[in-house]
Every structure is written in structure tokens, then in C-alpha cells.
Design an enzyme around this catalytic site. Sequence first.
Site, PDB file in Angstrom:
ATOM      1  N   ASP A 179      96.715 -39.065  49.326  1.00 14.04           N
ATOM      2  CA  ASP A 179      96.866 -39.801  48.071  1.00 14.04           C
ATOM      3  C   ASP A 179      97.777 -39.079  47.088  1.00 14.04           C
ATOM      4  O   ASP A 179      97.844 -37.860  47.046  1.00 14.04           O
ATOM      5  CB  ASP A 179      95.502 -39.938  47.368  1.00 14.04           C
ATOM      6  CG  ASP A 179      94.664 -41.031  47.996  1.00 14.04           C
ATOM      7  OD1 ASP A 179      95.225 -41.826  48.745  1.00 14.04           O
ATOM      8  OD2 ASP A 179      93.463 -41.054  47.723  1.00 14.04           O
ATOM      9  N   ASP A 237      85.370 -38.940  42.521  1.00  7.78           N
ATOM     10  CA  ASP A 237      85.735 -40.205  43.154  1.00  7.78           C
ATOM     11  C   ASP A 237      85.122 -41.419  42.463  1.00  7.78           C
ATOM     12  O   ASP A 237      85.543 -42.550  42.716  1.00  7.78           O
ATOM     13  CB  ASP A 237      85.315 -40.198  44.625  1.00  7.78           C
ATOM     14  CG  ASP A 237      86.238 -39.359  45.495  1.00  7.78           C
ATOM     15  OD1 ASP A 237      87.346 -39.039  45.026  1.00  7.78           O
ATOM     16  OD2 ASP A 237      85.856 -39.024  46.624  1.00  7.78           O
ATOM     17  N   ARG A 261      95.815 -36.528  55.233  1.00  7.29           N
ATOM     18  CA  ARG A 261      95.379 -35.286  54.624  1.00  7.29           C
ATOM     19  C   ARG A 261      94.158 -34.697  55.336  1.00  7.29           C
ATOM     20  O   ARG A 261      93.988 -33.490  55.420  1.00  7.29           O
ATOM     21  CB  ARG A 261      95.065 -35.506  53.144  1.00  7.29           C
ATOM     22  CG  ARG A 261      94.809 -34.180  52.438  1.00  7.29           C
ATOM     23  CD  ARG A 261      94.688 -34.301  50.942  1.00  7.29           C
ATOM     24  NE  ARG A 261      94.491 -32.980  50.394  1.00  7.29           N
ATOM     25  CZ  ARG A 261      95.455 -32.119  50.126  1.00  7.29           C
ATOM     26  NH1 ARG A 261      96.703 -32.457  50.349  1.00  7.29           N
ATOM     27  NH2 ARG A 261      95.197 -30.915  49.653  1.00  7.29           N
ATOM     28  N   MET A 305      89.432 -32.565  37.668  1.00  7.16           N
ATOM     29  CA  MET A 305      89.871 -31.996  38.939  1.00  7.16           C
ATOM     30  C   MET A 305      91.242 -32.496  39.418  1.00  7.16           C
ATOM     31  O   MET A 305      91.935 -31.795  40.146  1.00  7.16           O
ATOM     32  CB  MET A 305      88.806 -32.267  40.009  1.00  7.16           C
ATOM     33  CG  MET A 305      87.488 -31.564  39.678  1.00  7.16           C
ATOM     34  SD  MET A 305      86.122 -31.953  40.798  1.00  7.16           S
ATOM     35  CE  MET A 305      86.642 -31.117  42.285  1.00  7.16           C
ATOM     36  N   LYS A 362      82.985 -41.723  54.423  1.00  9.91           N
ATOM     37  CA  LYS A 362      84.313 -41.328  54.895  1.00  9.91           C
ATOM     38  C   LYS A 362      84.479 -39.815  54.892  1.00  9.91           C
ATOM     39  O   LYS A 362      84.924 -39.218  55.885  1.00  9.91           O
ATOM     40  CB  LYS A 362      85.381 -41.964  54.010  1.00  9.91           C
ATOM     41  CG  LYS A 362      86.792 -41.432  54.275  1.00  9.91           C
ATOM     42  CD  LYS A 362      87.752 -41.739  53.156  1.00  9.91           C
ATOM     43  CE  LYS A 362      89.021 -40.925  53.315  1.00  9.91           C
ATOM     44  NZ  LYS A 362      89.948 -41.092  52.189  1.00  9.91           N
ATOM     45  N   ASN A 363      84.123 -39.160  53.794  1.00 13.59           N
ATOM     46  CA  ASN A 363      84.370 -37.727  53.677  1.00 13.59           C
ATOM     47  C   ASN A 363      83.532 -36.924  54.668  1.00 13.59           C
ATOM     48  O   ASN A 363      83.977 -35.884  55.169  1.00 13.59           O
ATOM     49  CB  ASN A 363      84.107 -37.257  52.246  1.00 13.59           C
ATOM     50  CG  ASN A 363      85.147 -37.789  51.269  1.00 13.59           C
ATOM     51  OD1 ASN A 363      86.252 -38.163  51.674  1.00 13.59           O
ATOM     52  ND2 ASN A 363      84.811 -37.846  49.991  1.00 13.59           N
TER      53      ASN A 363
END
Length: 434
Positions: free
Chosen positions: A121, A319, A97, A341, A22-23
Site C-alpha cells: 500500500d 487499520d 509486501r 503510525m 488477513k494479517n
Amino acid sequence: MNAFEIRGGKPLKGEITPQGAKNEALQIISAVLLTPEKITVSNIPDIKDVNKLIELIQDLGVNVKRISKDTYEFQAANINLDFFQSQTFKSKGGSLRGSIMIVGPLLARFGKAAIPKPGGDKIGRRRLDTHFLGFEKLGAKFIYNAETGFFNIDASQLKGTFILLDEASVTGTANIVMAAVLAKGTTTIYNAACEPYLQQLCKMLNRMGAKISGIGSNLLTIEGVKELGGTEHRLLPDMIEIGSFIGLAAMTESEITIKDVCYQELGIIPDVFRRIGIQFELRGDDIYIPAQKHYEIDTFIDGSILTVADAPWPGFTPDLLSILLVVATQAKGSVLIHQKMFESRLFFVDKLIDMGAQIILCDPHRATVIGLDKKYQLKGIEMTSPDIRAGVSLLIAALSASGRSIIHNIEQIERGYQDIDTRLKALGADIRRI
């Protein structure tokens, strides 16, 4: 139907193939705006966040052709710059985002852009300063209009420069790289992110005609070029899904093979799961996880409790910390999970405690997990998914728990995981939509 009903406690078995990353997809799809020529991208995941971005660039004027289930052809020959100021753009861009990623390419190619204040998110404060400070260093000027909610950016003359990033932001680095590839002169980015997905972006840009060196390090040098051409690109498998499936196998005592993982790109991820006690082996480019009745958390050399913390690549990705936390609840031993983070990603542990897990939430960033060694099975409850990663972590917990669980707000999960219920059913999971 916006909830999953899960009847857990059943071992699973079979093969599962991770979706495209996805990223990486959000970066690569944004990069098609850098050229009027055709770009073909394969292994694109069919998930909400990616589909929203594809729809957004279509509205901007990109010609999008779906060649197969996971392969698209993009051509950004005719971009409608007036669309930036529309309410449609504000609505669609503000809800995603990842929409921030189109700014760099648009600045580079057209010298201007606008972006609504992005959403995303609810996992704590996620600054955009890195993006905008980098654009400013290259010569862009931006103004936030509080009435319209838009950032308006003028970048009619971008010039290469030295940029020391205030944080090794993946999206920030990617955005600045895409802005710099068409800027005049040479840009040097120090403290750059070096994740595999960013490496993939840089390699694709070089195939398009960019001149980027230092790929894989935290020091990137970009010699600006006048134009870029078309290319073909294949996304890596999603490392977060791979880690999720490793954790799922351990929690449910399942024998699972994860196919085509691009193991060399997983970095420290396999080692961290091994430290939690999970056994697996590499078979070709597949990860085979045998059914395990027990797994034991390692300690530090002096015998003290293991601490796992997230860090910029090549450190452990944030993640997967929530997945690791869930998996640790059924291990033998204890571990301190330190989420550095994001300050709200551990707030789902109250649901795990309700299921019977032994967890001490020390503060917004740290949780100590006391493993149950599978002597006490988690019990099913009704809960709500707060974000993508926590939602999948709760799903894994539910699949290992006794009895019936219901997870609401599964739209969050589906933003990051393609056909997750269908793929889990294929392994034997008792999961259905209600």
C-alpha cells in the site's frame, strides 16, 4: 470491471460472518516453510494478498492442496532455493509486501534467503529495518544489490541472542520469531509485538515443537530446537472486518448481527466504538448492533474533545482509524483522530469533505471530525480507493450517502476484503460492479 456503483441511503439488515484474519494468514502461511511435514490451515480468506502468497510459496516448491473453500494443506518438503534469484520471484515478491514474511522461515531452515524489495500500500514509509536488524542480531548477513533489487541474506549459523526491537513491529516480531525457533541457543525478544495474530503464530509454532514462552507479553523467550513438525491451525476472524461492520451498521442505521467474532480477542476495539456512541450487545460470540437514528461521541472526563489514536497492541489498531473517522462524520459531537503510525492514511478525507463531511485535516497525522448528527446526509460522488482501509471507509460512506457513488480502483479493497459486494448485497445493499 474495476469499480463499484453504490446507491446509498438504504438501511441494511441481516447477519454477516467475518472472514479469516488477513494479517494472521500471511504469518501462518509463511510458517509452513519451517517444516517438511504437512500443515493444515482453516478459515483462510479468499483475498488477493493471501492468494498471491500461496501462489508464491507454490512456486518455491510447497505442495498446496485445497481441501475446502477456506481450508488448505501445505507441505514444504521440496523447496527450490534457486527460485530466489528468478525474475518470476522478483516480480511476484516485489508486488506483495507480505512476501517479507517468508524470509525468517527460510533463514531458519535453509540458512539463506533472498527477497526483492517489497511493494504494498501507498500509506507512507514502512520500514523493514526491524526485520533485518533482528536477523543480524541472530547472526545473519545481508547485502542489498541495487542492480537486481534483491536483498541476499546468509544465515548459515543462526545463534540465539538478546534482541531489543526498535519498534514493536508485528511482522518484524513474527519474522524474527520464525528465524529464532530453529537457531542454536536461547533468543529473548524485548519490545515484542503482542497482537492476537502473533500470539496465534507462537501457539502454532509450539504445537509444531517450538519452545516459546511469554506469549501475549512484550517479552518473548525462544529456546531453539533442531526441527519442527506438522500441525493443524484455524485462523481468527478478521478484527478489521468486525470493526468495519460495526461502523457500517451505525452509519446506515442498520440492524446487523456479526457472527462468530471471537470477542475475547478484540481487545479495546469494542470500547472505542462505544465511545463514539455506537450501541451493541454480545449474544454468545455474536455482536448484535441495533438500528440507531443517532449516536453521540463521548468526551474526556474534563469535558474536552475526545482524541482517538492508534498504538501497538493492546492499543487501538491503526487499520480501524479510517473506519472510525468515517463513522464519526455522522455522530453528534467532535473527535480528534490521530494516526501516529502512518503519515498518509488520512489523505482520503478530501473525498469525505466532497461528500459533505465536516473535517479539518490538521496535518498528515491528525484530523478533527465535526459530527453532522445525521442532520445532513452525505452525498454520493465519484472517487478512487487509495488503499485497502481507506477504500472500505469510502465504501461505508457511500452506502450511507444519498444518491449514486462510484468507487474506482476496487482491486485495493479486494486485496483485503473477500467477496465484499456479494456479502453486502445479502444485507440489502445496492452495490454492483461496473
